[in-house]
Design an enzyme around this catalytic site. Structure first.
Site, mmCIF file in Angstrom:
data_model
loop_
_atom_site.group_PDB
_atom_site.id
_atom_site.type_symbol
_atom_site.label_atom_id
_atom_site.label_comp_id
_atom_site.label_asym_id
_atom_site.label_seq_id
_atom_site.Cartn_x
_atom_site.Cartn_y
_atom_site.Cartn_z
ATOM 1 N N ASP A 157 0.826 -1.085 0.049
ATOM 2 C CA ASP A 157 0.016 -0.085 -0.003
ATOM 3 C C ASP A 157 0.721 1.316 0.045
ATOM 4 O O ASP A 157 2.026 1.062 0.012
ATOM 5 C CB ASP A 157 -1.102 -0.180 1.275
ATOM 6 N N GLU A 190 -1.202 1.859 -5.226
ATOM 7 C CA GLU A 190 -0.918 3.215 -4.722
ATOM 8 C C GLU A 190 -1.938 4.091 -5.389
ATOM 9 O O GLU A 190 -1.880 5.333 -5.752
ATOM 10 C CB GLU A 190 0.538 3.876 -5.079
ATOM 11 N N GLY A 192 -3.370 4.467 -8.145
ATOM 12 C CA GLY A 192 -3.448 5.496 -9.513
ATOM 13 C C GLY A 192 -2.708 6.605 -9.385
ATOM 14 O O GLY A 192 -2.756 7.071 -10.449
ATOM 15 N N ASP A 212 -10.252 3.492 -3.559
ATOM 16 C CA ASP A 212 -11.023 2.196 -3.054
ATOM 17 C C ASP A 212 -12.100 2.152 -3.645
ATOM 18 O O ASP A 212 -13.179 2.804 -3.371
ATOM 19 C CB ASP A 212 -10.932 2.151 -1.678
HETATM 20 C C1 GLA Z 1 -6.183 1.291 1.597
HETATM 21 C C2 GLA Z 1 -6.132 0.289 0.377
HETATM 22 C C3 GLA Z 1 -7.300 -0.849 0.676
HETATM 23 C C4 GLA Z 1 -6.979 -1.391 2.049
HETATM 24 C C5 GLA Z 1 -6.848 -0.554 2.964
HETATM 25 C C6 GLA Z 1 -6.300 -1.050 4.538
HETATM 26 O O1 GLA Z 1 -7.103 2.040 1.544
HETATM 27 O O2 GLA Z 1 -6.638 0.854 -0.966
HETATM 28 O O3 GLA Z 1 -7.372 -1.808 -0.310
HETATM 29 O O4 GLA Z 1 -5.785 -2.271 1.729
HETATM 30 O O5 GLA Z 1 -5.771 0.617 2.612
HETATM 31 O O6 GLA Z 1 -5.958 -0.228 5.436
#
Ligand code: GLA
Length: 397
Positions: A157, A190, A192, A212
């Protein structure tokens, strides 16, 4: 064994230099066949957030087998954020011992004993998105640890990365994974932000293209989360960057999480399959309704996703709420999704020239949700498409 060069004799030295083969960096594909088709599996985040545990992962692995998902192609069981709590005095990552009392090696062994693969999550910054320790400064130590545990997949991440450079940070972890001696699929997350499609092939096997996904049709969250149709819109134009070993990742599936109707879930799954997206289920596999199992295990739709040609589908027509998407398949046929975003059922059509066929061609049309051959058609095929739904076809000349 390289040929000796006679640098003391200038003429011979020059000849040697000119004739010596130019060293060539091995292409990503030559050294790496880890994700020749989009990875398929399950990830804990969409449904469980931080509520992860040894028991959940074991039961999910069991359910992946008993539900028929493993047989349909799902392989990775991935624990997302919150399995980690600290680092010890030697910098080793510390697991949440209450939630994972038997440690990660035992859990990985269990997942492997089912014929499945085991995945884990970390972050390129100082802390994960949920404030757990990140891997910054510990990349090689963490990668070695993952390899010892038997990790097959790392989602990495981008929270708390301050001014870090994204290509450099992801390259560093890729080097650490390679040095670990274990074959680990590397999932870049990341969002995009730094156009990973331009630099990530050869570093990661997949890279998130957006913020997300949310469990809804078209909602938007202030912090950047969004429903599946908004994510879909952002995939348009990225198709040329995907291929065997390197995939655009429009995020995990929300099928089975109750925010989408069955019709919408079918649309979400069809479009993710057509996009050659990784198919990571994000629901509770232990308690699925039969309609949800039917969607997640539709082998004809999955075959489109896993087609060996590895092309990402693209939007070939956009008539406002009515969209036609198509994907080339290895045998010269096409997968087509007729997607109706409007509030009423609509008649929709795919025309042969927009999928690279001539008008005069006869082609067999098969419905991949009804599992039915519909007959031979010339020039076009039209069908009634439900509101917020799809008709998914395979068209074979
Ligand atoms: C980010 C990622 C998610 C998930 C959360 C976990 O938001 O994009 O897919 O992994 O972190 O904290």
């Amino acid at each position: 064994m390289p040929r000796p060069c006679y640098f003391r004799l200038p003429l011979l030295g020059l000849l040697c230099f000119l004739l010596a083969p130019i060293p060539r960096a091995a292409s990503a594909q030559e050294v790496d066949n880890r994700a020749l088709t989009p990875p398929m599996g399950w990830n804990s985040w969409n449904k469980f957030g931080c509520d992860v545990s040894d028991q959940l992962i074991r039961e999910t692995a069991d359910a992946m087998v008993s539900s028929g998902m493993q047989e349909a192609g799902y392989a990775y069981v991935v624990i997302d954020d919150c399995w980690q709590v600290d680092r010890d005095s030697e910098g080793n990552i510390v697991i949440d011992a209450e939630r994972f009392p038997f440690g990660m090696k035992a859990l990985a062994d269990y997942v492997h004993s089912k014929g499945l693969k085991f995945g884990i999550y970390s972050d390129a910054g100082l802390a994960t998105c949920q404030g757990r320790p990140g891997s910054r400064g510990y990349e090689f130590q963490d990668a070695r640890q993952y390899a010892e545990w038997g990790v097959d997949y790392l989602k990495y991440d981008w929270c708390n990365t301050s001014t870090q450079d994204a290509p450099a940070s992801y390259t560093l972890m890729r080097q650490a994974l390679d040095a670990s001696g274990r074959s680990i699929v590397f999932s870049i997350c990341e969002w995009g932000s730094n156009k990973p499609w331009l630099w990530a092939p050869g570093i990661g096997h997949l890279w998130r293209t957006t913020g997300d996904i949310q469990n809804c049709w078209d909602c938007r969250r202030e912090w950047g989360g969004m429903g599946f149709v908004h994510i879909l819109d952002l995939q348009d134009g990225l198709e040329s960057y995907a291929g065997p070993g390197h995939w655009n990742d429009p995020d995990m599936l929300e099928v089975g999480n109750d925010g989408l109707t069955i019709t919408e879930s079918r649309a979400h799954f069809s479009l993710w399959a057509l996009l050659a997206s990784p198919l990571m289920a994000g629901n509770d596999l232990r308690s699925m309704q039969p309609e949800i199992v039917d969607i997640l295990t539709n082998k004809e739709v999955i075959a489109v996703n896993q087609d060996v040609l590895g092309r990402q589908g693209r939007k070939v027509r956009d008539d406002g709420d009515l969209e036609v998407w198509a994907k080339d398949l290895h045998d010269g046929s096409r997968a087509v999704v007729l997607f109706n975003r409007s509030a009423e059922e609509r008649q929709m059509e795919v025309r042969w020239p927009e999928i690279g066929y001539t008008n005069s061609m006869d082609a067999l049309v098969r419905d991949l949700w009804k599992h039915e051959d519909l007959g031979t058609f010339q020039g076009a095929y039209s069908a009634a498409v439900p509101s917020h739904g799809v008709v998914m076809l395979k068209i074979t000349p």
